[in-house]
Design a protein around this motif. Structure first.
Motif, PDB file in Angstrom:
ATOM      1  N   CYS A   1       0.876  -1.194  -0.188  1.00  0.00           N
ATOM      2  CA  CYS A   1      -0.062   0.155  -0.083  1.00  0.00           C
ATOM      3  C   CYS A   1       0.841   1.295   0.106  1.00  0.00           C
ATOM      4  CB  CYS A   1      -0.946   0.005   1.116  1.00  0.00           C
ATOM      5  SG  CYS A   1      -2.116  -1.337   1.256  1.00  0.00           S
ATOM      6  N   GLY A   2       2.053   1.201   0.526  1.00  0.00           N
ATOM      7  CA  GLY A   2       3.045   2.084   0.290  1.00  0.00           C
ATOM      8  C   GLY A   2       3.552   2.735  -0.816  1.00  0.00           C
ATOM      9  N   VAL A   3       3.532   2.063  -2.048  1.00  0.00           N
ATOM     10  CA  VAL A   3       3.942   2.152  -3.065  1.00  0.00           C
ATOM     11  C   VAL A   3       3.361   2.950  -4.196  1.00  0.00           C
ATOM     12  CG1 VAL A   3       5.484   1.288  -5.251  1.00  0.00           C
ATOM     13  CG2 VAL A   3       5.423   0.207  -2.874  1.00  0.00           C
ATOM     14  N   SER A   4       3.756   4.280  -4.283  1.00  0.00           N
ATOM     15  CA  SER A   4       3.069   4.933  -5.615  1.00  0.00           C
ATOM     16  C   SER A   4       4.146   5.619  -6.534  1.00  0.00           C
ATOM     17  CB  SER A   4       2.422   6.327  -4.710  1.00  0.00           C
ATOM     18  OG  SER A   4       3.473   7.148  -4.497  1.00  0.00           O
TER      19      SER A   4
ATOM     20  N   ALA B   1      11.855   8.790  -4.717  1.00  0.00           N
ATOM     21  CA  ALA B   1      13.277   8.054  -4.470  1.00  0.00           C
ATOM     22  C   ALA B   1      14.349   7.923  -5.349  1.00  0.00           C
ATOM     23  CB  ALA B   1      12.676   6.504  -4.031  1.00  0.00           C
ATOM     24  N   CYS B   2      14.080   8.179  -6.689  1.00  0.00           N
ATOM     25  CA  CYS B   2      14.918   7.799  -7.669  1.00  0.00           C
ATOM     26  C   CYS B   2      15.440   9.242  -8.289  1.00  0.00           C
ATOM     27  CB  CYS B   2      14.195   7.166  -9.063  1.00  0.00           C
ATOM     28  SG  CYS B   2      13.853   5.582  -8.844  1.00  0.00           S
ATOM     29  N   ASP B   3      15.125  10.164  -7.658  1.00  0.00           N
ATOM     30  CA  ASP B   3      15.159  11.797  -7.953  1.00  0.00           C
ATOM     31  C   ASP B   3      15.090  12.097  -9.288  1.00  0.00           C
ATOM     32  OD1 ASP B   3      16.116  14.240  -6.868  1.00  0.00           O
ATOM     33  OD2 ASP B   3      18.103  13.715  -7.466  1.00  0.00           O
ATOM     34  N   ILE B   4      13.848  11.593  -9.881  1.00  0.00           N
ATOM     35  CA  ILE B   4      13.617  11.950 -11.177  1.00  0.00           C
ATOM     36  C   ILE B   4      11.962  12.514 -11.015  1.00  0.00           C
ATOM     37  CG2 ILE B   4      15.197  10.247 -12.188  1.00  0.00           C
ATOM     38  CD1 ILE B   4      12.639   8.234 -12.692  1.00  0.00           C
ATOM     39  N   SER B   5      11.552  13.109 -12.271  1.00  0.00           N
ATOM     40  CA  SER B   5      10.245  13.590 -12.072  1.00  0.00           C
ATOM     41  C   SER B   5       9.222  12.267 -12.608  1.00  0.00           C
ATOM     42  CB  SER B   5      10.081  14.642 -13.184  1.00  0.00           C
ATOM     43  OG  SER B   5      10.313  14.048 -14.721  1.00  0.00           O
ATOM     44  N   LEU B   6       8.055  12.699 -12.189  1.00  0.00           N
ATOM     45  CA  LEU B   6       7.183  11.550 -12.338  1.00  0.00           C
ATOM     46  C   LEU B   6       6.873  11.300 -13.789  1.00  0.00           C
ATOM     47  CD1 LEU B   6       4.776   9.699 -11.130  1.00  0.00           C
ATOM     48  CD2 LEU B   6       3.331  11.821 -11.290  1.00  0.00           C
TER      49      LEU B   6
ATOM     50  N   ASN C   1       9.373  11.498 -15.878  1.00  0.00           N
ATOM     51  CA  ASN C   1      10.471  10.641 -16.566  1.00  0.00           C
ATOM     52  C   ASN C   1      10.021   9.394 -16.261  1.00  0.00           C
ATOM     53  OD1 ASN C   1      12.684   9.918 -17.295  1.00  0.00           O
ATOM     54  ND2 ASN C   1      13.947  11.085 -15.987  1.00  0.00           N
ATOM     55  N   LEU C   2       9.635   9.097 -15.044  1.00  0.00           N
ATOM     56  CA  LEU C   2       9.399   7.574 -14.223  1.00  0.00           C
ATOM     57  C   LEU C   2       8.403   7.262 -15.333  1.00  0.00           C
ATOM     58  CD1 LEU C   2       9.455   5.116 -12.492  1.00  0.00           C
ATOM     59  CD2 LEU C   2       7.561   6.627 -11.208  1.00  0.00           C
ATOM     60  N   GLN C   3       7.231   7.765 -15.707  1.00  0.00           N
ATOM     61  CA  GLN C   3       6.309   7.423 -16.676  1.00  0.00           C
ATOM     62  C   GLN C   3       6.701   7.252 -18.015  1.00  0.00           C
ATOM     63  OE1 GLN C   3       3.672  10.390 -15.515  1.00  0.00           O
ATOM     64  NE2 GLN C   3       2.309   9.116 -14.316  1.00  0.00           N
ATOM     65  N   TYR C   4       7.737   7.751 -18.226  1.00  0.00           N
ATOM     66  CA  TYR C   4       7.963   7.537 -19.729  1.00  0.00           C
ATOM     67  C   TYR C   4       9.041   5.917 -19.817  1.00  0.00           C
ATOM     68  CZ  TYR C   4      12.017   7.256 -23.295  1.00  0.00           C
ATOM     69  OH  TYR C   4      12.878   6.749 -24.518  1.00  0.00           O
TER      70      TYR C   4
END
Length: 186
Positions: free
Chosen positions: A24-27, A34-39, A41-44
């Motif tokens: 439940c804690g993962v979004s 945590a990765c120090d990237i933009s959302l 960029n993660l969604q890329y």
């Protein structure tokens, strides 16, 4: 950082969040942070949480299979073992908590996530089918009769035991002895 390294890093961080905070804690936002990237960029790299978890699950289960095959190679090289000793040692490999780099807490969290996500459940079920086939193939090298039954018992027991091991009235050694006798008699 290359695209592959970035994806691996994302998976490592997502796995750590899953381990520390549970399913439940993962979004996506927490993983990006945590990765120090933009959302975006993660969604890329992973367009949504299901795809991220499918990759995470594939990586985790690949590690489980690799660990099993590595341990199997060591175990099968000992030609002095009787079938009973071999089965007993295989059970120890499969059931010892965290001894082989398998984090059973993560196992349970991935399973919990799959209960709420049908696409992830399909990925988990695909793994289990392959895993049962792999164990049946390996067991068949030692015990020709009923390798599919043995694999079905082992995988089911491994899953359940990872959850209830501390509540069982039998200690680990007695559990291994009991299961070895059951398998030998199948």
């Amino acid at each position: 950082m290359s695209k592959k390294n970035t994806k691996d890093y994302i998976l490592t961080e997502a796995m750590q969040i899953l381990k520390n905070e549970g399913s439940c804690g993962v979004s996506m936002r927490k993983v990006a942070c945590a990765c120090d990237i933009s959302l975006s960029n993660l969604q890329y790299h992973y367009t949504n949480k299901t795809i991220l978890f499918q990759e995470l699950t594939a990586q985790f289960f690949k590690q489980c299979e690799e660990n099993l095959l590595k341990e199997w190679e060591i175990l099968s090289s000992d030609k002095s073992l009787s079938t009973e000793e071999f089965i007993s040692k295989l059970l120890i490999i499969l059931l010892e908590d965290d001894e082989n780099g398998i984090d059973y807490y993560l196992y349970r969290e991935i399973w919990a996530l799959s209960l709420r996500d049908p696409e992830l459940a399909d990925s988990v079920n695909t793994f289990y089918r392959r895993y049962v086939e792999l164990i049946a193939k390996l067991v068949g090298q030692v015990k020709q009769s009923s390798p599919e039954k043995v694999a079905s018992l082992l995988v089911s027991f491994q899953e359940g035991y990872s959850i209830v091991r501390n509540a069982m009235p039998l200690d680990f050694k007695k559990t291994i002895e009991m299961l070895t006798k059951i398998i030998i008699n199948l």
